[in-house]
Structures are given as structure tokens and as C-alpha cells.
Scaffold this motif. Structure first.
Motif, mmCIF file in Angstrom:
data_model
loop_
_atom_site.group_PDB
_atom_site.id
_atom_site.type_symbol
_atom_site.label_atom_id
_atom_site.label_comp_id
_atom_site.label_asym_id
_atom_site.label_seq_id
_atom_site.Cartn_x
_atom_site.Cartn_y
_atom_site.Cartn_z
ATOM 1 N N HIS A 5 0.497 -1.102 -0.215
ATOM 2 C CA HIS A 5 -0.034 -0.149 0.293
ATOM 3 C C HIS A 5 1.087 1.266 -0.067
ATOM 4 O O HIS A 5 1.407 1.533 0.959
ATOM 5 N N HIS A 37 -4.465 6.481 -5.515
ATOM 6 C CA HIS A 37 -5.728 6.760 -5.565
ATOM 7 C C HIS A 37 -6.618 6.361 -6.458
ATOM 8 O O HIS A 37 -6.157 7.407 -7.591
ATOM 9 N N GLU A 62 -5.866 1.853 -5.303
ATOM 10 C CA GLU A 62 -7.191 2.077 -4.093
ATOM 11 C C GLU A 62 -8.053 2.947 -4.809
ATOM 12 O O GLU A 62 -8.341 3.939 -4.806
ATOM 13 N N GLU A 70 -13.832 6.473 4.539
ATOM 14 C CA GLU A 70 -12.256 5.786 4.323
ATOM 15 C C GLU A 70 -12.525 4.450 3.827
ATOM 16 O O GLU A 70 -12.370 3.778 3.998
ATOM 17 N N HIS A 72 -12.023 2.557 1.441
ATOM 18 C CA HIS A 72 -11.322 2.423 0.203
ATOM 19 C C HIS A 72 -11.219 1.035 0.106
ATOM 20 O O HIS A 72 -10.572 0.111 1.243
ATOM 21 N N HIS A 188 -7.781 -0.388 4.897
ATOM 22 C CA HIS A 188 -7.197 -0.431 6.971
ATOM 23 C C HIS A 188 -8.782 -0.291 7.634
ATOM 24 O O HIS A 188 -9.312 1.014 7.607
ATOM 25 N N ASP A 245 0.468 2.538 3.989
ATOM 26 C CA ASP A 245 0.310 4.198 2.862
ATOM 27 C C ASP A 245 0.734 4.959 2.986
ATOM 28 O O ASP A 245 0.540 6.060 2.756
HETATM 29 FE FE FE Z 1 -6.878 4.787 1.445
#
Ligand code: FE
Ligand code: AMP
Ligand code: ZN
Ligand code: FE
Length: 272
Positions: A5, A37, A62, A70, A72, A188, A245
């Protein structure tokens, strides 16, 4: 060591895919996925750099879904030439472009004047304009003292919802990834900030739509959360993945590449 990630300049990360691969090698990572993203644009150069560096590279994305800020979905190991996925990513970029204009007006209403050109410049011309790019501009102009403050005060304020962009449903996100031959994974889960019952209800619903995995190992998950999500994954027969992330220290100062609880599991959980 793996990191599944990581963001690049193709969305709101600070580093290019090539720089990310170099940083990954320095950090001792041998399996890397770039998960920008709503974008697949960084994958060809990431893959080429990873091949050159001799580390394993997994295509990733993502996707932000509607319903929870959130919510995702990570997608892995798909074919990035699959036409529906490629076209949908173009549409995501267009919707972000429209939102970018709304964000400029939203800030103006709150007495903060910044230009979209400046945001574009800080976004390295990426088609994916994200809220962190606005946060960086606000920080540069001294409107806020930190990225976090930019979110608290403006970009994650309650009234931001009224200017948000349309997002796919989780069901659509899962289908998009699966249709491209990929593995859909819930990112997450702790960031959803749901009560355990509501969270499990959501996971159950996603499993019904074809969810395959869950990001139990995550840089902001405590050891207790990791154990808890691993038990939920086992209950719903989900594979377990892990990622940091990482966005770069300018954007997420607390998150380092490859740094999250990584521990061997009883059985191999993911097999790319
Ligand atoms: Fe995220
Ligand atoms: P966007 O895709 O434009 O909605 O922006 C998402 C990015 O903003 C992700 O990297 C998030 O982690 C980050 N983000 C969302 N909410 C916050 C927050 N409250 N504080 C800091 N970063 C945030
Ligand atoms: Zn981001
Ligand atoms: Fe992310």
C-alpha cells in the motif's frame, strides 16, 4: 519484507514510481505494490523500475467508495489494460477535476483564496487531484500550520460532504477489480471508525459482493487491532494483506514505507 500500500505522484504521493522503487529497495522491501487513489497510471513505470531493481511488483489501486469517507478498496494483481477499469479511472479523474473547482469555491467561501493552477503544480500535473494537494498549498501559504490542520479545518470539515465527488458503490468497486482479473481487499478497516457490530455488518455485506481480502496489517493499526482483524478475516475466509499507506514525509509525516507490524501467520495468506 513487503509493502502492498504505497502512493506515488500519480495520485497524492510525494515520490514518482521510480523513486518509490528506490526507497523500497533501501528499506529492504522485496515485494511492492503501488496503490494510487483511483489510478493505474503509475503502474507501467513502477513495474519497469521494480523489474530493473529485481524486486517483485504487484499491480495495485485504491478505489474510494461511497458510504463512508474511509471506505477504500484495494485491488491487486489485475490487468491494467482491461478496458472498463482503464475507462473508469479516466472518469474518476474527471470527477476529481470537477470537485477541484468546487473545492476552490468552497475555500473562497471560507475566506481562503488559492488558485487551481498552484494546486495542479503541486500535484505534478497528475490527473488525480486529491485533498492532500490542497492541504499542501494551504500549508505553503501559511493558512494552516500542518496538513492535519488543513483537513480538520477545511478538507474534512462536516460541510465538505456537500461538494464531494460521486463515488462508486462498494459493490461496483469490487466488480470493477474482479472484472479486470484482480483481488479486491478492504483497506485499513480501523479507519472506518465503525462500532464492531456495524463494522462486521459492512464486512459481511462486502463479502457478499465478492470481497476476497482485508488489510489487517496497516501502519496505523495497533497490535490488538491487527489480531482482531485477523480473526475477522479468518471468520469470513478472507486473505490477509499488509501495507503502510506511505505517501512521503511531506504528506503523511508519521507513515514510513514498510513500517507496520509484520509477523508470520500460521498459513500463507496471500499467494501472488
Ligand atoms: Fe485509504
Ligand atoms: P481524496 O482522495 O482527495 O478524498 O483524499 C484522500 C487522501 O486524504 C488520503 O490520502 C487520505 O488519507 C487523506 N486524508 C483524508 N482525511 C484525512 C484527515 N482527516 N487527515 C489527514 N489526511 C486525510
Ligand atoms: Zn492518499
Ligand atoms: Fe492509501
Amino acid at each position: 519484507m513487503l509493502d502492498l500500500h504505497v502512493h506515488t505522484t500519480f495520485s497524492d504521493g510525494q515520490y514518482t514510481p521510480e523513486e518509490i522503487v528506490n526507497l523500497a529497495v533501501q528499506a529492504g522491501i522485496d515485494t511492492l505494490s503501488i496503490t494510487d487513489h483511483d489510478s493505474i497510471a503509475g503502474l507501467p513505470s513502477g513495474k519497469a523500475a521494480a523489474d530493473k531493481a529485481g524486486i517483485k511488483f504487484i499491480n495495485g489501486i485504491e478505489i474510494s467508495c461511497q458510504g463512508n469517507r474511509e471506505l477504500h478498496l484495494l485491488g491487486y494483481n489485475f490487468d491494467y489494460n482491461e478496458p472498463i477499469l482503464a475507462a473508469t479511472c479516466m472518469e474518476f479523474a474527471r470527477l476529481r477535476e470537477e470537485r477541484a473547482h468546487r473545492i476552490i469555491d468552497f475555500l473562497l467561501e471560507k475566506g481562503v483564496k488559492i488558485s487551481l493552477d498552484e494546486v495542479r503544480e503541486i500535484a505534478h500535473g497528475s490527473a488525480i487531484i486529491g485533498r492532500p494537494h490542497f492541504a499542501l498549498v494551504l500549508l505553503k501559504h501559511g493558512c494552516v500550520a500542518s496538513i492535519q490542520e488543513a483537513f480538520d479545518k477545511y478538507l474534512a470539515a462536516a460541510d465538505f460532504d456537500k461538494i464531494e465527488r460521486p463515488k462508486p458503490t462498494a459493490e461496483e468497486g469490487i466488480s470493477l477489480i474482479k472484472n479486470a482479473g484482480g483481488i479486491p481487499v478492504l483497506a485499513h478497516p480501523a479507519l472506518l471508525k465503525l462500532k464492531p457490530e456495524a463494522e462486521e455488518e459492512l464486512i459481511k455485506r462486502l463479502v457478499g459482493f465478492g470481497l476476497v481480502g482485508m488489510e489487517c496489517f496497516y501502519s496505523l493499526h495497533s497490535p490488538e487491532q491487527v489480531d482482531y482483524y485477523c480473526s475477522i478475516a479468518e471468520k469470513y475466509n478472507l486473505i490477509v494483506t499488509g501495507g503502510s499507506d506511505f505517501h512521503g514525509e511531506k504528506i503523511k509525516p508519521k507513515i514510513k514505507m514498510g513500517v507496520f507490524l509484520q509477523k508470520p501467520l500460521d498459513k500463507p495468506q496471500i499467494n501472488f
